[in-house]
Design a protein around this motif. Structure first.
Motif, mmCIF file in Angstrom:
data_model
loop_
_atom_site.group_PDB
_atom_site.id
_atom_site.type_symbol
_atom_site.label_atom_id
_atom_site.label_comp_id
_atom_site.label_asym_id
_atom_site.label_seq_id
_atom_site.Cartn_x
_atom_site.Cartn_y
_atom_site.Cartn_z
ATOM 1 N N UNK A 190 0.847 -1.192 0.000
ATOM 2 C CA UNK A 190 0.000 0.000 0.000
ATOM 3 C C UNK A 190 0.880 1.239 0.000
ATOM 4 N N UNK A 191 0.643 2.105 -0.965
ATOM 5 C CA UNK A 191 1.403 3.352 -1.040
ATOM 6 C C UNK A 191 0.525 4.483 -0.525
ATOM 7 N N UNK A 192 0.886 5.040 0.637
ATOM 8 C CA UNK A 192 0.024 6.073 1.244
ATOM 9 C C UNK A 192 0.831 7.084 2.053
ATOM 10 N N UNK A 193 2.155 7.096 1.869
ATOM 11 C CA UNK A 193 2.986 7.959 2.706
ATOM 12 C C UNK A 193 3.823 8.936 1.887
ATOM 13 N N UNK A 194 3.267 9.403 0.768
ATOM 14 C CA UNK A 194 3.992 10.397 -0.028
ATOM 15 C C UNK A 194 3.815 11.783 0.585
ATOM 16 N N UNK A 195 4.540 12.745 0.061
ATOM 17 C CA UNK A 195 4.382 14.132 0.504
ATOM 18 C C UNK A 195 2.940 14.587 0.254
ATOM 19 N N UNK A 196 2.388 14.170 -0.870
ATOM 20 C CA UNK A 196 0.997 14.528 -1.200
ATOM 21 C C UNK A 196 0.029 13.969 -0.153
ATOM 22 N N UNK A 197 0.273 12.725 0.307
ATOM 23 C CA UNK A 197 -0.573 12.160 1.364
ATOM 24 C C UNK A 197 -0.444 12.996 2.635
ATOM 25 N N UNK A 198 0.799 13.366 2.963
ATOM 26 C CA UNK A 198 1.003 14.163 4.170
ATOM 27 C C UNK A 198 0.292 15.515 4.039
ATOM 28 N N UNK A 199 0.265 16.047 2.839
ATOM 29 C CA UNK A 199 -0.486 17.279 2.599
ATOM 30 C C UNK A 199 -1.986 17.029 2.820
ATOM 31 N N UNK A 200 -2.500 15.930 2.252
ATOM 32 C CA UNK A 200 -3.939 15.637 2.371
ATOM 33 C C UNK A 200 -4.359 15.421 3.829
ATOM 34 N N UNK A 201 -3.450 14.846 4.611
ATOM 35 C CA UNK A 201 -3.806 14.558 6.000
ATOM 36 C C UNK A 201 -3.346 15.675 6.946
ATOM 37 N N UNK A 202 -2.927 16.788 6.361
ATOM 38 C CA UNK A 202 -2.598 17.965 7.169
ATOM 39 C C UNK A 202 -1.269 17.880 7.891
ATOM 40 N N UNK A 203 -0.382 16.982 7.455
ATOM 41 C CA UNK A 203 0.897 16.852 8.168
ATOM 42 C C UNK A 203 2.036 17.567 7.474
ATOM 43 N N UNK A 204 1.768 18.110 6.282
ATOM 44 C CA UNK A 204 2.852 18.760 5.553
ATOM 45 C C UNK A 204 2.238 19.754 4.574
ATOM 46 N N UNK A 205 3.051 20.709 4.151
ATOM 47 C CA UNK A 205 2.574 21.714 3.194
ATOM 48 C C UNK A 205 3.220 21.461 1.839
ATOM 49 N N UNK A 206 2.572 21.882 0.792
ATOM 50 C CA UNK A 206 3.205 21.850 -0.514
ATOM 51 C C UNK A 206 3.844 23.212 -0.764
ATOM 52 N N UNK A 207 4.917 23.239 -1.561
ATOM 53 C CA UNK A 207 5.534 24.516 -1.930
ATOM 54 C C UNK A 207 4.589 25.265 -2.874
ATOM 55 N N UNK A 208 4.892 26.528 -3.134
ATOM 56 C CA UNK A 208 4.032 27.319 -4.024
ATOM 57 C C UNK A 208 3.959 26.684 -5.414
ATOM 58 N N UNK A 209 5.116 26.213 -5.902
ATOM 59 C CA UNK A 209 5.143 25.587 -7.240
ATOM 60 C C UNK A 209 4.313 24.295 -7.256
ATOM 61 N N UNK A 210 4.485 23.474 -6.199
ATOM 62 C CA UNK A 210 3.721 22.220 -6.115
ATOM 63 C C UNK A 210 2.214 22.501 -6.040
ATOM 64 N N UNK A 211 1.864 23.563 -5.285
ATOM 65 C CA UNK A 211 0.445 23.946 -5.176
ATOM 66 C C UNK A 211 -0.118 24.356 -6.535
#
Ligand code: HEC
Ligand code: HEC
Length: 341
Positions: A190-211
């Motif tokens: 199961x793949x669920x621990x990417x930066x995007x997942x952390x963003x979705x679960x409120x544990x990390x932010x995306x950079x302006x470019x990523x946003x």
């Protein structure tokens, strides 16, 4: 219940008895030490307990997955074409090399979150996770084995009968148990621990470019690559060809309207699963974006939403690439539970 639309008819019947149990919407539970449904994911398609058959099934399935002796000449394992460091995709070539140097028909996809897949293969020709391993085990371009010979081989091995007994309560090996164990392993990736997942679960932010990339993605791509799994599992023609060397979904349905349509792939870990598309024809992500922007080829079955191309600017492509890179799950790539034993 029908669990397979092509492959080896004889074995299909044998499998139905215990296996086919797709989820009918009930809540899944934590069923093994390995498989847990991430809180931000929808319920999986399979009852995890039955796919998982406990962590024992997982360990046995892992041994089988990495054992090249499962192929006719002992040279190719599932892991030869599905490498953990590439999210279980084949990074080495557009079309994977199997037994005797034979070339497989298509590009080997990543194997993650398979417990959520209603259909397998680029054309959706297999629709149950426990039937899935028959295809590579017997495909003449992949492992080219005969299931009854495989059963005999494992039965005579010094270690396997005891391992099967631990999981299934009997030393008697049969093809169904082999498939169940491999399903337990592959279904637990199961793949669920990417930066995007952390963003979705409120544990990390995306950079302006990523946003920026995420916003463009949601506007232009997520009609097909939708939700946390980044696919809606539909079959579409995304404009690669005007005539079709590979009929895609029509191979299975025999329907003209499905010519050149392929399963929308999940984009999880996509920065590591190049080359891209069903035949691995596109080497880089940037070139995939060039395709959607300037390279769409007209045909009867081309998806309406792509008919005019997506007209992405170079800055939008930069942002999209940055966003797609947030889908890489480094924890999965290094997770020792999935390493070759
Ligand atoms: C020689 C390379 C090769 C080997 C060995 C191999 N595969 Fe594959 N695998 C592929 C290719 C190529 C595809 C895509 C086939 C298609 O779509 O027609 C694929 C597709 C799959 C899929 C479907 C994924 C999806 O997105 O629908 C699963 C699951 C899978 N393989 C599991 C396995 C297992 C389990 C084994 C071992 C029993 C195995 N593979 C061995 C090349 C290989
Ligand atoms: C109309 C549906 C649709 C839209 C919209 C769409 N895609 Fe796709 N995408 C597909 C299909 C279908 C495939 C597989 C096609 C094939 O291999 O023949 C695919 C393949 C890909 C792949 C290759 C993945 C792999 O594992 O080989 C990438 C990367 C990708 N798309 C990214 C995007 C991005 C980024 C966007 C938006 C700019 C986008 N897609 C828009 C349907 C779509």
């Amino acid at each position: 219940m029908i669990c397979v639309e092509r492959t080896v008819g004889l074995f299909v019947l044998l499998l139905f008895a215990a296996a086919c149990s797709k989820n009918d919407g009930q809540e899944p539970s934590k069923a093994s030490d390995v498989f847990e449904v991430p809180a931000h994911f929808p319920p999986p398609v399979y009852h995890v307990g039955e796919v998982g058959i406990g962590s024992g099934g997982f360990e046995l399935g892992k041994r089988l997955f990495y054992d090249s002796r499962l192929s006719r000449d002992g040279t190719i394992s599932c892991g030869s074409c599905h490498a953990q460091v590439h999210a279980f995709a084949d990074h080495s070539s557009a079309l994977s090399v199997g037994i005797d140097g034979n070339i497989s028909k298509r590009n080997a996809p990543a194997l993650t979150n398979l417990a959520w897949y209603p259909d397998f293969m680029w054309d959706g020709g297999i629709n149950h996770i426990e039937v899935m391993p028959i295809a590579p085990l017997t495909d003449p371009n992949e492992m080219d084995n005969d299931l009854s010979e495989l059963v005999n081989y494992l039965q005579q091995n010094t270690a396997y009968p005891d391992e099967f007994e631990e999981v299934f309560g009997s030393k008697q090996i049969d093809s169904q148990k082999i498939l169940l164990a491999i399903a337990a392993f592959q279904g637990s990736i199961v793949s669920y621990r990417s930066k995007y997942d952390d963003y979705l679960t409120g544990q990390s932010q995306l950079s302006a470019l990523e946003m920026d990339g995420k916003n463009i993605f949601e506007a232009q791509c997520s009609s097909c690559h939708s939700g946390v799994l980044l696919t809606d599992f539909s079959f579409r023609n995304n404009g690669l060809d005007s005539t079709f060397a590979d009929a895609g979904r029509a191979t299975i349905t025999q329907n003209e309207a499905d010519m050149g349509k392929f399963k929308v792939p999940s984009l999880r870990n996509v920065s590591l699963t190049n080359p891209y598309m069903h035949d691995g024809r596109i080497p880089t992500l940037r070139q995939v974006l060039d395709h959607y922007s300037e390279g769409i080829v007209e045909s009867k079955t081309l998806d309406e939403s792509l008919r005019d191309g997506l007209a992405l600017t170079e800055a939008e492509k930069d942002a999209l690439v940055a966003f797609l890179q947030t889908l890489t799950d480094y924890e999965l790539l290094g997770d020792s539970r999935f390493h070759e034993p």
